[in-house]
Enzyme design. Structure first.
Site, short mmCIF file in Angstrom:
data_model
loop_
_atom_site.label_atom_id
_atom_site.label_comp_id
_atom_site.label_asym_id
_atom_site.label_seq_id
_atom_site.Cartn_x
_atom_site.Cartn_y
_atom_site.Cartn_z
N LYS A 114 42.46 18.29 -43.88
CA LYS A 114 43.54 19.29 -43.77
C LYS A 114 44.87 18.76 -44.28
CE LYS A 114 41.65 22.28 -40.24
NZ LYS A 114 41.66 22.75 -38.87
N LYS A 197 31.38 23.26 -47.13
CA LYS A 197 31.24 24.07 -45.91
C LYS A 197 31.84 25.47 -46.11
CE LYS A 197 34.00 23.25 -42.53
NZ LYS A 197 34.84 22.71 -41.46
N LYS A 200 37.30 29.28 -43.70
CA LYS A 200 38.26 30.38 -43.75
C LYS A 200 39.28 30.15 -44.85
CE LYS A 200 38.28 30.81 -38.70
NZ LYS A 200 39.00 30.34 -37.52
P1 TYM Z 1 37.24 26.56 -35.85
O1 TYM Z 1 38.16 27.66 -35.43
O2 TYM Z 1 37.47 25.89 -37.16
O3 TYM Z 1 35.77 27.07 -35.86
C1 TYM Z 1 35.21 27.74 -34.74
C2 TYM Z 1 33.76 27.33 -34.54
O4 TYM Z 1 32.99 27.64 -35.71
C3 TYM Z 1 32.27 26.49 -36.14
N1 TYM Z 1 32.18 26.52 -37.62
C4 TYM Z 1 31.04 26.44 -38.30
N2 TYM Z 1 29.75 26.32 -37.89
C5 TYM Z 1 28.80 26.29 -38.86
N3 TYM Z 1 29.07 26.36 -40.19
C6 TYM Z 1 30.34 26.48 -40.64
N4 TYM Z 1 30.60 26.58 -41.94
C7 TYM Z 1 31.40 26.52 -39.68
N5 TYM Z 1 32.75 26.62 -39.77
C8 TYM Z 1 33.21 26.62 -38.50
C9 TYM Z 1 33.10 25.31 -35.65
O5 TYM Z 1 32.31 24.15 -35.55
C10 TYM Z 1 33.58 25.82 -34.32
O6 TYM Z 1 32.59 25.62 -33.32
N6 TYM Z 1 38.69 22.54 -33.27
C11 TYM Z 1 37.95 23.77 -33.18
C12 TYM Z 1 38.44 24.72 -32.11
C13 TYM Z 1 38.61 24.13 -30.76
C14 TYM Z 1 37.59 23.86 -29.81
C15 TYM Z 1 38.25 23.37 -28.66
C16 TYM Z 1 36.20 23.97 -29.86
C17 TYM Z 1 39.80 23.82 -30.17
N7 TYM Z 1 39.56 23.37 -28.89
C18 TYM Z 1 37.53 23.00 -27.51
C19 TYM Z 1 35.50 23.59 -28.72
C20 TYM Z 1 36.16 23.10 -27.57
C21 TYM Z 1 38.07 24.50 -34.51
O7 TYM Z 1 38.98 24.32 -35.25
O8 TYM Z 1 37.15 25.45 -34.69
#
Ligand code: TYM
Length: 334
Positions: A114, A197, A200
């Site tokens: 990032k 991957k 977004k």
């Molecule tokens: P975020 O918002 O980027 O993504 C949300 C969830 O989607 C999953 N994900 C994917 N899974 C499979 N293939 C993909 N291409 C893909 N892109 C995203 C992510 O693994 C995630 O589960 N840091 C986290 C958010 C967070 C969080 C937490 C999660 C903040 N605090 C506490 C669990 C517990 C994030 O940025 O997810």
């Protein structure tokens, strides 16, 4: 082991895509339906670690909450809330930051991705992001955290911080959270490049299927998805050096609830010209009801606000006592 307590979250940045759905949300619904205690937050404090539009943050938070509900999270069964409505997350983050080694943060690949080349100019919030994530989890003593594969390293850090705390203060205070990286699609790849991957932030919208895409858009994106000239193989090993083919088979499997091996049995020897229309059918059948439900929900933002308010109260009631106990253990005056 105490009863399972599930916690997870997604950032309110842009639309959710198929990776978010298959890697996380779909599994969240299964865990809820198995009867686990589930807390699902919209991580708005994480969303501000990169440039964002303050005029849109509240609405994006509602949209993610609507996506959770449309995807199958039932606010009567699970707690749905905004991270910022529970002050314990940020308060615990500071306490945990004092026991997080910089060397460990330096190894976080998501920060490197990032921050890009200009990491000297990246904000402290982006760097400390995994500590806030650890606080999100530990302030509920969550036992299991269902996420996609890309969050594995952050979860290892959360486990590490929990054991550092317990060791330093000589108390089994924090539970070690277990990552739940489950299902056929733990890492959904871009439709344009099977080695990147699905995300977004990728510039091309054709690289992802958004949960807000209509049937025609889904069909167009799958039709245009990158493939190779060979027919589908009989066995999973036959996909090993074919990332795009592997990705489309994975998506088909996850959406239809089948194992990849079974999908290959069905389509072995078939060309993509035959497989892609079948994938469109499965994708549209699965996603269209979610998209429609999401628009219905968003027509009544006040209802979503009520759900978030109630969820925030329930989440606070769990988080605050755990934070209070942490403060006690750390020896603060009160
Ligand atoms: P975020 O918002 O980027 O993504 C949300 C969830 O989607 C999953 N994900 C994917 N899974 C499979 N293939 C993909 N291409 C893909 N892109 C995203 C992510 O693994 C995630 O589960 N840091 C986290 C958010 C967070 C969080 C937490 C999660 C903040 N605090 C506490 C669990 C517990 C994030 O940025 O997810």
């Amino acid at each position: 082991m105490t009863q399972k307590r599930i916690l997870s979250g997604m950032q309110p940045t842009n639309n959710l895509h198929l990776g978010n759905y298959l890697g996380a949300l779909k599994n969240w619904v299964d865990l809820q339906d198995e009867g686990a205690e589930c807390l699902y937050c919209v991580v708005d404090l994480h969303a501000i670690t990169q440039p964002y539009d303050a005029d849109k943050l509240a609405q994006s938070t509602r949209e993610i909450a609507a996506a959770y509900i449309a995807g199958g999270i039932d606010p009567e069964k699970s707690v749905i809330f905004a991270q910022s409505s529970v002050p314990a997350h940020s308060q615990l983050m500071w306490l945990l930051a004092t026991m997080t080694q910089i060397g460990k943060l330096n190894r976080m690949t998501q920060f490197k991705d990032k921050a890009g080349k200009n990491s000297e100019k990246a904000g402290l919030g982006l760097y400390a992001y995994p500590v806030l994530m650890a606080a999100d989890i530990l302030t509920y003593n969550a036992t299991h955290v269902p996420v996609g594969d890309d969050q594995k390293q952050h979860l290892e850090l959360a486990r590490d911080i929990a054991s550092t705390f317990n060791h330093r203060y000589g108390k089994e205070h924090f539970v070690q959270p277990e990552p739940f990286i489950i299902g056929e699609a733990t890492r959904v790849m871009s439709l344009k490049d099977g080695t990147a991957k699905m995300s977004k932030s990728a510039p091309s919208d054709l690289s992802r299927i958004n949960l807000t895409d209509d049937a025609d858009t889904i069909a167009k994106k799958i039709r245009k998805a990158k493939t190779d000239p060979d027919p589908l193989p009989e066995k999973i090993e036959g996909l090993s050096s074919r990332p795009e083919a592997d990705n489309l088979v994975t998506i088909y499997a996850a959406l239809s609830g089948k194992a990849k091996a079974d999908v290959l049995k069905e389509f072995a020897g078939k060309q993509f010209s035959e497989f892609k229309p079948a994938l469109v059918d499965v994708a549209v059948a699965h996603l269209e009801p979610i998209t429609n439900r999401m628009s219905e929900l968003l027509a009544h933002p006040e209802e979503i606000d009520k759900i978030l308010t109630k969820g925030g109260e329930k989440a606070n009631a769990i988080a605050q006592p755990i934070l209070d106990k942490t403060i006690d253990i750390m020896g603060f005056w009160k």
